[in-house]
Design a protein around this motif. Structure first.
Motif, PDB file in Angstrom:
ATOM      1  N   ASP A 118       0.853  -1.198   0.000  1.00 12.78           N
ATOM      2  CA  ASP A 118       0.000   0.000   0.000  1.00 12.78           C
ATOM      3  C   ASP A 118       0.881   1.239   0.000  1.00 12.78           C
ATOM      4  O   ASP A 118       1.765   1.389   0.863  1.00 12.78           O
ATOM      5  N   TYR A 135       0.858   5.403  -0.019  1.00 17.31           N
ATOM      6  CA  TYR A 135       0.044   6.579   0.311  1.00 17.31           C
ATOM      7  C   TYR A 135       0.791   7.834  -0.119  1.00 17.31           C
ATOM      8  O   TYR A 135       1.882   8.121   0.379  1.00 17.31           O
ATOM      9  N   GLU A 156      -3.596   8.343   7.493  1.00 16.67           N
ATOM     10  CA  GLU A 156      -3.378   6.897   7.507  1.00 16.67           C
ATOM     11  C   GLU A 156      -2.602   6.470   8.758  1.00 16.67           C
ATOM     12  O   GLU A 156      -2.881   5.423   9.356  1.00 16.67           O
ATOM     13  N   THR A 163      -9.963  -2.698   0.539  1.00 11.91           N
ATOM     14  CA  THR A 163     -10.354  -1.279   0.488  1.00 11.91           C
ATOM     15  C   THR A 163     -11.860  -1.141   0.661  1.00 11.91           C
ATOM     16  O   THR A 163     -12.620  -2.068   0.367  1.00 11.91           O
ATOM     17  N   SER A 208     -12.539   3.967  -2.377  1.00  7.16           N
ATOM     18  CA  SER A 208     -12.805   5.390  -2.204  1.00  7.16           C
ATOM     19  C   SER A 208     -13.401   5.628  -0.832  1.00  7.16           C
ATOM     20  O   SER A 208     -14.068   4.754  -0.258  1.00  7.16           O
ATOM     21  N   SER A 265     -10.202   9.801   0.449  1.00  2.00           N
ATOM     22  CA  SER A 265      -9.148   9.173  -0.362  1.00  2.00           C
ATOM     23  C   SER A 265      -9.720   8.457  -1.575  1.00  2.00           C
ATOM     24  O   SER A 265     -10.917   8.133  -1.625  1.00  2.00           O
ATOM     25  N   THR A 324      -8.347   5.260  -4.359  1.00  2.00           N
ATOM     26  CA  THR A 324      -7.339   4.202  -4.460  1.00  2.00           C
ATOM     27  C   THR A 324      -7.414   3.521  -5.813  1.00  2.00           C
ATOM     28  O   THR A 324      -8.501   3.098  -6.231  1.00  2.00           O
ATOM     29  N   ASN A 360      -1.511  -1.125  -4.433  1.00  6.64           N
ATOM     30  CA  ASN A 360      -2.601  -0.144  -4.329  1.00  6.64           C
ATOM     31  C   ASN A 360      -2.008   1.226  -4.019  1.00  6.64           C
ATOM     32  O   ASN A 360      -1.245   1.371  -3.054  1.00  6.64           O
ATOM     33  N   HIS A 379      -2.812   5.112  -3.066  1.00 10.07           N
ATOM     34  CA  HIS A 379      -3.860   5.939  -2.448  1.00 10.07           C
ATOM     35  C   HIS A 379      -3.467   7.413  -2.531  1.00 10.07           C
ATOM     36  O   HIS A 379      -2.314   7.757  -2.251  1.00 10.07           O
TER      37      HIS A 379
END
Ligand SMILES: N[C@@H](CCC(=O)N[C@@H](CS)C(=O)NCC(=O)O)C(=O)O
Length: 303
Positions: A61, A63, A72, A239, A272, A276, A278, A290, A292
């Protein structure tokens, strides 16, 4: 628990915002140092195009943007809150204020003061980033004015601290402190002479020193290659999806910052929330990643 990996560089002010957040929470994390200018061959494969710093990686993940990174960190590590109960509005407003208005004044004050010392390669890179001239001569002319603006911002912070509170939201530090602090850290790091002028704002320097003393949590280093292999070995987290976005899920979309550094991230929309968006990306060498981004300040375009 997968490790907290922060793609950053030490002179980056938005990274300093997140390093202070990590200090507030007392977390252990590893820093992957990324280049200050393009190319960023070990970052862009993870983000799918996003080049700005900082970027948080937890497993597979990714971000983007300090605004989402702070949120997060709070979701995963709620102790020592960045958004204290009842104060989220103050914190979010302070963050927007500092990331936009205060940052813009800091950039002009600092680069204007540095003048001819700014590396031409850096200037060229930042022109590509913003799509606008990085006009050092204009910044030199505006630097004294930008400094008066910075001081007025600092005075607003000092006003909030005037009742003797230790931190902006009260006795404990939070994201508001990290966001308010990093621009003045940027100024002190790059143009130390200019920062001396805040001493007459009662409480300001003592607050600055208290935030600096929070530190950065427990920091270790990681090579870019190790970060990529961690992403390759991990699966992204499940997610959530907002009902209002259900029809977009599964479509190929591009996400991009709307201010600067607008390089699009293209992938399949898989997540979503109000805060955020993704996309999933499938890469032969990394598997599924993924990515974000915050919803605020980012566009979504069907590809
Ligand atoms: N809204 C973004 C802004 C990030 C940003 O402007 N970062 C600067 C470094 S502090 C950057 O990426 N500069 C260009 C670069 O490093 O390539 C955030 O909050 O993370």
């Amino acid at each position: 628990m997968p490790e907290i990996i922060l793609h950053q560089y030490d002179t980056s002010p938005f990274s300093e915002k997140i390093r202070i957040c990590l200090g507030i929470k007392g977390l252990a994390w590893r820093a992957v140092d990324q280049p200050v200018i393009m190319p960023k061959p070990d970052l862009v494969p993870l983000t799918g195009g996003y080049r700005r710093i900082p970027v948080l990686q937890i497993g597979a993940d990714i971000y983007c943007d300090s605004q989402l990174i702070a949120r997060e960190l709070e979701r995963r590590f709620p102790a020592k809150p960045l958004y204290p109960a009842g104060q989220a509005g103050l914190v979010n407003a302070t963050e927007q204020w500092c990331d936009k208005a205060v940052f813009q004044s800091a950039v002009v004050a600092i680069f204007g003061a540095l003048g001819d010392k700014v590396d031409p390669a850096f200037i060229k890179d930042r022109e590509a980033l913003s799509g606008q001239p990085f006009n050092v001569a204009a910044m030199q002319a505006l630097s004294p004015f930008a400094l008066t603006q910075l001081k007025a911002h600092a005075a607003l912070l000092a006003e909030q601290l005037a009742d003797g509170r230790a931190f902006l939201a009260g006795a404990e530090p939070c994201l508001a402190d990290a966001a308010a602090y990093y621009n003045f850290w940027f100024l002190r790091s790059f143009a130390p002479g200019l920062a001396d002028r805040f001493g007459d704002l009662a409480g300001f320097d003592a607050w600055y020193d208290r935030v600096a003393a929070l530190g950065h949590g427990s920091r270790a280093t990681m090579t870019p290659a190790e970060a990529l292999s961690i992403a390759a070995a991990a699966d992204p987290e499940a997610t959530e999806v907002l009902a209002s976005d259900a029809s977009l899920i599964g479509q190929t979309v591009s996400l991009a910052a709307t201010d600067y550094g607008r390089d699009p991230i293209t992938g399949t929309l898989v997540g979503s929330s109000q805060f955020s968006l993704t996309v999933a990306r499938e890469l032969p060498e990394l598997g599924r990643i993924n990515v974000h981004v915050p919803r605020l300040g980012y566009s979504l375009t069907p590809a």
